[in-house]
Design a protein around this motif. Structure first.
Motif, mmCIF file in Angstrom:
data_model
loop_
_atom_site.group_PDB
_atom_site.id
_atom_site.type_symbol
_atom_site.label_atom_id
_atom_site.label_comp_id
_atom_site.label_asym_id
_atom_site.label_seq_id
_atom_site.Cartn_x
_atom_site.Cartn_y
_atom_site.Cartn_z
ATOM 1 N N GLU A 43 35.408 2.830 18.939
ATOM 2 C CA GLU A 43 36.824 3.237 18.824
ATOM 3 C C GLU A 43 37.143 4.379 19.789
ATOM 4 O OE1 GLU A 43 37.872 4.365 14.756
ATOM 5 O OE2 GLU A 43 39.393 5.703 15.583
ATOM 6 N N VAL A 61 35.630 1.734 7.538
ATOM 7 C CA VAL A 61 35.313 0.630 8.454
ATOM 8 C C VAL A 61 36.586 -0.141 8.811
ATOM 9 C CG1 VAL A 61 34.133 -1.610 8.625
ATOM 10 C CG2 VAL A 61 32.888 0.381 7.781
ATOM 11 N N GLU A 118 34.930 -10.773 16.100
ATOM 12 C CA GLU A 118 36.194 -11.054 15.416
ATOM 13 C C GLU A 118 37.358 -10.342 16.108
ATOM 14 O OE1 GLU A 118 35.624 -10.284 11.209
ATOM 15 O OE2 GLU A 118 37.589 -11.145 10.736
ATOM 16 N N LEU A 119 37.050 -9.184 16.698
ATOM 17 C CA LEU A 119 38.102 -8.409 17.359
ATOM 18 C C LEU A 119 38.272 -8.799 18.825
ATOM 19 C CD1 LEU A 119 37.255 -4.873 15.892
ATOM 20 C CD2 LEU A 119 39.247 -6.272 15.326
ATOM 21 N N LYS A 157 42.093 0.189 14.253
ATOM 22 C CA LYS A 157 42.411 1.037 15.403
ATOM 23 C C LYS A 157 41.805 0.461 16.692
ATOM 24 C CE LYS A 157 41.413 4.897 13.028
ATOM 25 N NZ LYS A 157 41.103 6.302 12.743
ATOM 26 N N ILE A 158 40.574 -0.036 16.569
ATOM 27 C CA ILE A 158 39.927 -0.646 17.749
ATOM 28 C C ILE A 158 40.760 -1.832 18.231
ATOM 29 C CG2 ILE A 158 37.932 -2.019 18.491
ATOM 30 C CD1 ILE A 158 36.177 -0.235 16.714
ATOM 31 N N ALA A 159 41.180 -2.666 17.277
ATOM 32 C CA ALA A 159 41.932 -3.871 17.641
ATOM 33 C C ALA A 159 43.212 -3.516 18.388
ATOM 34 C CB ALA A 159 42.259 -4.675 16.390
ATOM 35 N N LEU A 183 39.719 -9.887 9.560
ATOM 36 C CA LEU A 183 40.459 -8.859 10.302
ATOM 37 C C LEU A 183 41.717 -9.444 10.923
ATOM 38 C CD1 LEU A 183 37.510 -6.977 12.009
ATOM 39 C CD2 LEU A 183 39.006 -6.111 10.203
ATOM 40 N N LEU A 234 31.068 1.819 14.916
ATOM 41 C CA LEU A 234 32.477 1.476 15.151
ATOM 42 C C LEU A 234 33.251 2.661 15.718
ATOM 43 C CD1 LEU A 234 33.369 -0.694 12.020
ATOM 44 C CD2 LEU A 234 33.244 -1.476 14.386
ATOM 45 N N SER A 277 38.827 1.881 11.107
ATOM 46 C CA SER A 277 38.293 1.914 12.465
ATOM 47 C C SER A 277 38.515 0.570 13.175
ATOM 48 C CB SER A 277 36.800 2.262 12.422
ATOM 49 O OG SER A 277 36.289 2.395 13.710
ATOM 50 N N CYS A 278 38.273 -0.526 12.456
ATOM 51 C CA CYS A 278 38.460 -1.866 13.048
ATOM 52 C C CYS A 278 39.911 -2.075 13.479
ATOM 53 C CB CYS A 278 38.078 -2.963 12.053
ATOM 54 S SG CYS A 278 36.310 -3.110 11.804
#
Lengths: 140, 223
Positions: free
Chosen positions: A57, B44, A95-96, B50-52, B9, A53, B47-48
């Motif tokens: 990122e 996790v 999901e993202l 921030k990625i989104a 999420l 991840l 990070s998710c």
């Protein structure tokens, strides 16, 4: 997607197989795309969800984990655990709203230098088709 | 332990959609043991999120992480007193107790739960948790050889099994053991089947949630 897009791909390679296969590919003078940046790991079981991840990122266009053939893991089951973690990341990316194909796991042995080069080509072609990561970063 | 599952999420992202800076707070208690809100899960989730937000050049989200010893004790909640105001919101990865204790301690801050708290249970295998206790307030498992019909029977029957028991499984799911089948088999194995001739009377549910929110006071520990 721009014509000159050069994907940034991270390859987490187990020292007992994929990393040795990369060495062999070098000894065999096989060329593979410079887009792939190899990181040696003691076993793919060392790879955690958060490592993959973090790479996404920080702007990696693709990430793959390359470990021993199933049943041949130097640490018995590290590659099987890694597979589950990669699957988890794929689900998370879906999901993202990010293509799960940006993340992959491969199995190969240290004797498979040509396969290492083939995987590097395969992943680079795949990411080239997908285009740059939708995760925008200022510096990578 | 208390077992929980992380919320989707999209649900968490919706909670923090107006935030620019958040704190993700994990807990070293039960949610660490059931791999839902410990150090790794905090990393996790951070990070998710921030990625989104970085995806497609969205509004960046600054995410800080903290792992509290427990979120169900005021002395550990106090550890964030100097920093809790620095964020637009705090996302707690503890069970339902955590965000409530935080909300009570810091009434001016917004706290969001990142997990759905599900049951009291244990790990039956790596990555698999099962319910074992319903917290009914009056334990009766000694009558049933250590098997709880309240938590583990779909109908919480005190005198089972019911007609939905088939080949040792409960009618609600093929992979769910009928606890009454297990109780009967265990009684037979121990030669104590006659115990089940006793008709267990209706349970007094006032000690359970039916009696309203519960409180436990130990005078010898209070100041």
């Amino acid at each position: 997607m721009s014509e000159d897009f050069e994907p940034k791909i991270l390859a987490f390679c187990c020292k007992y197989c994929a990393y040795a296969a990369a060495d062999l590919a070098g000894s065999m003078r096989l060329s593979y795309p410079p887009n792939v940046k190899v990181i040696q790991i003691p076993c793919t079981g060392r790879i955690d969800i958060v490592h993959i991840l973090k790479a996404i990122e920080d702007g990696a266009d693709g990430v793959y984990v390359a470990g021993c053939m199933e049943g041949d893991c130097h640490f018995v089951s590290g590659n099987l655990r890694a597979r589950k973690r990669v699957e988890y990341v794929k689900k998370t990316l879906t999901e993202l709203g990010i293509e799960p194909e940006r993340v992959e796991i491969y199995n190969l042995s240290s004797a498979m230098g040509p396969r290492f080069a083939e995987i590097a080509h395969e992943m680079t072609d795949r990411i080239r088709k997908l285009g740059p990561t939708p995760v925008k970063t200022r510096t990578v | 332990m208390i077992v929980a599952n992380r919320k989707s999420l999209s649900e968490i992202l919706d909670m923090v959609k107006d935030c620019n800076k958040i704190l993700v707070a994990g807990c070293k208690g039960c949610v660490t043991v059931c791999n839902v809100g410990g150090l790794k899960e905090v990393q996790v989730l951070a990070s998710c999120l921030k990625i989104a937000r970085k995806k497609d050049g969205g509004k960046p989200l600054e995410v800080e992480e903290i792992l509290l010893e427990r979120q169900c004790d005021p002395e550990y909640i106090e550890q964030v007193k100097d920093t809790v105001g620095n964020y637009d919101a705090v996302v707690s990865m503890a069970c339902g107790v955590g965000p409530q204790f935080l909300s009570e301690a810091y009434p001016n801050q917004k706290f969001y739960p990142a997990v759905n708290t599900t049951f009291f249970g244990g790990a039956v295998a790596h990555g698999i948790w099962e319910e074992r206790c319903a917290g009914c307030g009056t334990c009766i498992i000694h009558y049933f050889d250590g098997l709880c019909p309240i938590a583990r029977c779909s109908k919480s029957l005190m005198n089972g099994p019911c007609g939905g028991s088939s080949h040792g499984k409960c009618e609600i799911a093929e992979d769910l053991d009928c606890i009454w089948d297990m109780i009967v088999k265990k009684k037979m194995a121990q030669g104590r089947l006659d115990d089940l001739r006793y008709l267990t009377p209706a349970k007094d549910w006032r000690t359970a949630r039916d009696g309203g929110p519960r409180r436990s006071i130990r005078e010898e520990l209070t100041k």
